[in-house]
Design a protein around this motif. Structure first.
Motif, PDB file in Angstrom:
ATOM      1  N   UNK A   1       0.805  -1.274  -0.394  1.00  0.00           N
ATOM      2  CA  UNK A   1       0.166  -0.027  -0.160  1.00  0.00           C
ATOM      3  C   UNK A   1       1.102   1.126   0.221  1.00  0.00           C
ATOM      4  N   UNK A   2       1.097   1.859  -1.022  1.00  0.00           N
ATOM      5  CA  UNK A   2       1.286   3.429  -1.318  1.00  0.00           C
ATOM      6  C   UNK A   2       1.050   3.863  -0.121  1.00  0.00           C
ATOM      7  N   UNK A   3       2.393   5.200   0.092  1.00  0.00           N
ATOM      8  CA  UNK A   3       1.847   6.574   1.061  1.00  0.00           C
ATOM      9  C   UNK A   3       0.761   5.876   2.168  1.00  0.00           C
ATOM     10  N   UNK A   4       1.150   4.675   2.570  1.00  0.00           N
ATOM     11  CA  UNK A   4       0.273   4.711   4.121  1.00  0.00           C
ATOM     12  C   UNK A   4       1.596   4.265   5.224  1.00  0.00           C
TER      13      UNK A   4
ATOM     14  N   UNK B   1     -16.382 -15.869   4.802  1.00  0.00           N
ATOM     15  CA  UNK B   1     -16.992 -14.883   3.650  1.00  0.00           C
ATOM     16  C   UNK B   1     -16.858 -13.940   4.166  1.00  0.00           C
ATOM     17  N   UNK B   2     -17.475 -13.453   5.581  1.00  0.00           N
ATOM     18  CA  UNK B   2     -17.873 -12.960   6.670  1.00  0.00           C
ATOM     19  C   UNK B   2     -16.625 -12.094   6.512  1.00  0.00           C
ATOM     20  N   UNK B   3     -15.684 -12.416   7.151  1.00  0.00           N
ATOM     21  CA  UNK B   3     -14.167 -12.741   7.665  1.00  0.00           C
ATOM     22  C   UNK B   3     -13.886 -11.938   6.242  1.00  0.00           C
ATOM     23  N   UNK B   4     -13.930 -12.110   5.278  1.00  0.00           N
ATOM     24  CA  UNK B   4     -13.453 -11.667   4.541  1.00  0.00           C
ATOM     25  C   UNK B   4     -13.681 -10.270   3.785  1.00  0.00           C
ATOM     26  N   UNK B   5     -15.064 -10.023   4.015  1.00  0.00           N
ATOM     27  CA  UNK B   5     -16.306  -8.995   3.841  1.00  0.00           C
ATOM     28  C   UNK B   5     -15.202  -8.041   4.809  1.00  0.00           C
ATOM     29  N   UNK B   6     -15.445  -8.074   6.368  1.00  0.00           N
ATOM     30  CA  UNK B   6     -14.786  -7.368   7.456  1.00  0.00           C
ATOM     31  C   UNK B   6     -13.508  -6.975   6.997  1.00  0.00           C
ATOM     32  N   UNK B   7     -12.268  -7.687   6.591  1.00  0.00           N
ATOM     33  CA  UNK B   7     -10.895  -7.297   6.189  1.00  0.00           C
ATOM     34  C   UNK B   7     -11.066  -6.164   4.944  1.00  0.00           C
ATOM     35  N   UNK B   8     -11.300  -6.510   4.550  1.00  0.00           N
ATOM     36  CA  UNK B   8     -11.561  -5.723   2.911  1.00  0.00           C
ATOM     37  C   UNK B   8     -11.792  -4.276   3.605  1.00  0.00           C
ATOM     38  N   UNK B   9     -13.225  -4.432   4.234  1.00  0.00           N
ATOM     39  CA  UNK B   9     -13.602  -3.391   4.277  1.00  0.00           C
ATOM     40  C   UNK B   9     -12.551  -2.175   5.823  1.00  0.00           C
ATOM     41  N   UNK B  10     -12.489  -3.125   6.785  1.00  0.00           N
ATOM     42  CA  UNK B  10     -11.335  -2.699   7.396  1.00  0.00           C
ATOM     43  C   UNK B  10      -9.997  -2.111   6.734  1.00  0.00           C
ATOM     44  N   UNK B  11      -9.355  -2.926   5.382  1.00  0.00           N
ATOM     45  CA  UNK B  11      -7.996  -2.630   5.205  1.00  0.00           C
ATOM     46  C   UNK B  11      -8.081  -1.066   3.778  1.00  0.00           C
ATOM     47  N   UNK B  12      -9.461  -1.558   3.463  1.00  0.00           N
ATOM     48  CA  UNK B  12     -10.109  -0.062   2.642  1.00  0.00           C
ATOM     49  C   UNK B  12      -9.418   1.390   3.735  1.00  0.00           C
ATOM     50  N   UNK B  13     -10.488   1.140   4.699  1.00  0.00           N
ATOM     51  CA  UNK B  13     -10.720   2.439   5.570  1.00  0.00           C
ATOM     52  C   UNK B  13      -9.386   2.336   6.141  1.00  0.00           C
ATOM     53  N   UNK B  14      -8.601   1.903   6.575  1.00  0.00           N
ATOM     54  CA  UNK B  14      -7.598   1.827   6.834  1.00  0.00           C
ATOM     55  C   UNK B  14      -6.790   2.978   6.290  1.00  0.00           C
ATOM     56  N   UNK B  15      -6.671   2.179   5.097  1.00  0.00           N
ATOM     57  CA  UNK B  15      -5.664   3.510   4.217  1.00  0.00           C
ATOM     58  C   UNK B  15      -6.400   4.388   4.076  1.00  0.00           C
ATOM     59  N   UNK B  16      -7.292   4.753   3.838  1.00  0.00           N
ATOM     60  CA  UNK B  16      -7.956   5.985   3.569  1.00  0.00           C
ATOM     61  C   UNK B  16      -7.789   6.934   4.264  1.00  0.00           C
ATOM     62  N   UNK B  17      -7.995   7.007   5.612  1.00  0.00           N
ATOM     63  CA  UNK B  17      -7.566   7.694   7.169  1.00  0.00           C
ATOM     64  C   UNK B  17      -5.931   7.692   6.769  1.00  0.00           C
ATOM     65  N   UNK B  18      -4.820   6.693   6.325  1.00  0.00           N
ATOM     66  CA  UNK B  18      -3.896   7.429   6.544  1.00  0.00           C
ATOM     67  C   UNK B  18      -3.367   8.296   5.888  1.00  0.00           C
ATOM     68  N   UNK B  19      -3.780   7.885   4.891  1.00  0.00           N
ATOM     69  CA  UNK B  19      -3.561   9.030   3.474  1.00  0.00           C
ATOM     70  C   UNK B  19      -4.231  10.673   3.506  1.00  0.00           C
ATOM     71  N   UNK B  20      -5.152  10.792   4.715  1.00  0.00           N
ATOM     72  CA  UNK B  20      -5.655  11.906   4.567  1.00  0.00           C
ATOM     73  C   UNK B  20      -4.528  12.531   5.197  1.00  0.00           C
ATOM     74  N   UNK B  21      -3.388  12.054   5.838  1.00  0.00           N
ATOM     75  CA  UNK B  21      -2.346  12.770   6.874  1.00  0.00           C
ATOM     76  C   UNK B  21      -1.196  12.308   6.698  1.00  0.00           C
ATOM     77  N   UNK B  22      -1.165  11.705   5.004  1.00  0.00           N
ATOM     78  CA  UNK B  22      -0.045  11.710   3.779  1.00  0.00           C
ATOM     79  C   UNK B  22       0.713  12.726   3.089  1.00  0.00           C
ATOM     80  N   UNK B  23       1.004  13.681   3.743  1.00  0.00           N
ATOM     81  CA  UNK B  23       1.134  15.210   2.536  1.00  0.00           C
ATOM     82  C   UNK B  23       1.727  14.912   1.138  1.00  0.00           C
ATOM     83  N   UNK B  24       2.655  13.767   1.316  1.00  0.00           N
ATOM     84  CA  UNK B  24       2.653  13.043   0.006  1.00  0.00           C
ATOM     85  C   UNK B  24       2.135  12.329  -1.142  1.00  0.00           C
ATOM     86  N   UNK B  25       0.705  11.864  -0.617  1.00  0.00           N
ATOM     87  CA  UNK B  25      -0.259  11.549  -1.278  1.00  0.00           C
ATOM     88  C   UNK B  25      -1.158  12.498  -1.519  1.00  0.00           C
TER      89      UNK B  25
END
Ligand code: PLP
Length: 414
Positions: free
Chosen positions: A315-318, A373-397
């Protein structure tokens, strides 16, 4: 869909839980059937020996071997050491301290440490070792091995599938090449066996390492396949003693563990096709959703030639540690190796040309027998949310989004 119980285990390439059917098969061998299979004079010994023989057949059936070719060990680390050290010393071309190389060994720079470290020790002891470096796809081909071969090459060791990436090497082609040159061929098949169909004959393998705890069996037990004909492979033992396991590996056998490995092998043989297909669908959904929703992500290693249950995503920019913290309900591995004091980027990703920063912000997710499938759904959601949030803090992004080519920016030095 109901929310999954947390934490979620997506680290099956590190170890797997024991299948309850395996535990059930093992239990009598701690108490009722406790004999030493080496005790030839009474029923207690015979019963234990019968159980070990059955497990030997189950393991042999899983890999297309004869049961006499299966040597039980404490796991793949020991199997690899026995194959590499035992093989190198047995087949050396010149004695130690003769001033000449004792023999040439070819391996792969992104093997597990349980292959790399024995090879490095052999190198110190007078063997020449070539560590082949794969390209960005992570794959070692027969052509690469052929190019490295020398007149004094005695041993080739190339893993079947890589533990960090899941990528699959061209093992049958490498096996055929080694056969044609009369060079001993070992493969660390720890991640492969029990997941994919295995035939040591068709693949031209002389020595194969496997481990119980990577295939839903107990920890601390494994096996080494040692070919008995065409050629009859000899090895210098690492452990001398009572002469168990055809003299290759002395010591009273771990009967309950071996029974567990046998049962795990039987289950894997019966279920791997359906299980692999199920996990592949889930892994694809995980990869496709994440890469569609998040820009600046990449899947490491060859896209097709991979085990169905492993993915490695950068994942770039995190920042790597922040990402792991934000996803702590998901048990997986990062692209950082914890050495004594510092975080080192994974040598596997480094060899593939992944930069240090990106290696640190990489996750290896490995699915398993009870992944839902429920574990995969949770994982997808968690990772996408986390990466988006961390990227809001990244000037490079932000700069990247504005179209600034970061590789051309001249940074001010303080
Ligand atoms: C886990 C692993 C090993 C080590 O196996 P143990 O049985 O834990 O000693 C070796 N090679 C690979 C590729 C592995 O994944």
């Amino acid at each position: 869909m109901t929310a999954p119980t947390l934490p979620i285990y997506l680290d099956h390439a590190a170890t797997t839980p024991c299948d309850p059917r395996v535990v059930e098969a093992m239990l009598p061998y701690f108490t009722e059937i406790f004999g030493n299979p080496g005790s030839r004079n009474h029923q207690f010994g015979w019963k234990a020996e019968e159980a070990v023989d059955k497990a030997r057949e189950q393991v042999a059936a899983l890999i297309g071997a004869n049961e006499k070719e299966v040597i039980f060990t404490s796991g793949s680390t020991e199997s690899n050491n026995l194959a590499l050290r035992g093989g190198a010393i047995m087949y050396e071309k010149a004695p130690a301290n003769s001033g000449k190389p004792r023999g040439h060994i070819i391996t792969n720079a992104i093997e597990h440490k349980a292959v790399l470290d024995p090879c490095k020790r052999l190198q110190k002891e007078g063997f020449d070792v070539t560590f082949l470096e794969p390209g960005p796809d992570g794959i070692i081909t027969a052509a690469m091995v052929q190019e490295a071969m020398r007149a004094d090459t005695i041993l080739v060791s190339i893993m079947w599938a890589n533990n960090e990436l899941g990528v699959i090497n061209d093992i049958p082609q490498i096996g055929a090449l080694c056969k044609s040159r009369d060079v001993l061929f070992h493969t660390d098949a720890t991640q492969w066996v029990g997941k994919m169909p295995t035939d040591v004959e068709a693949a031209g393998i002389d020595l194969l390492s496997l481990s119980s705890h990577k295939m839903y069996g107990p920890k601390g037990v494994g096996a080494l396949f040692v070919r008995r004909r065409k050629p009859r492979v000899r090895l210098t033992p690492l452990v001398d003693g009572g002469g168990q396991e055809r003299g290759f590996r002395s010591g009273t056998l771990n009967v309950s563990g071996i029974v567990g490995l046998g049962k795990a092998a039987e289950i894997a043989k019966a279920e791997m096709a359906a299980e692999g297909a199920r996990l592949l669908v889930m892994r694809r959904r995980l990869e496709e959703t994440i890469t569609a929703q998040l820009d600046s992500t990449q899947i490491n290693g060859h896209r097709e030639k991979r085990l169905p249950h492993i993915t490695n995503i950068s994942f770039g920019f995190v920042e790597g540690e922040s990402l792991m913290m934000a996803c702590k309900e998901i048990a997986c591995s990062s692209g950082s190796a914890c050495t004594s004091a510092s975080l080192e980027p994974s040598y596997v990703l480094k060899t593939l040309g992944v930069g240090d920063e990106l290696a640190h912000s990489s996750l290896r997710l490995s699915l398993g027998r009870w992944t839902t499938d429920a574990q995969i759904d949770y994982t997808i959601d968690k990772i996408i949310t986390a990466v988006r949030k961390l990227r809001t803090l990244s000037p490079l992004y932000d700069m990247h989004k504005e179209g600034i080519d970061l590789s051309k920016v001249e940074w001010a030095h303080h």
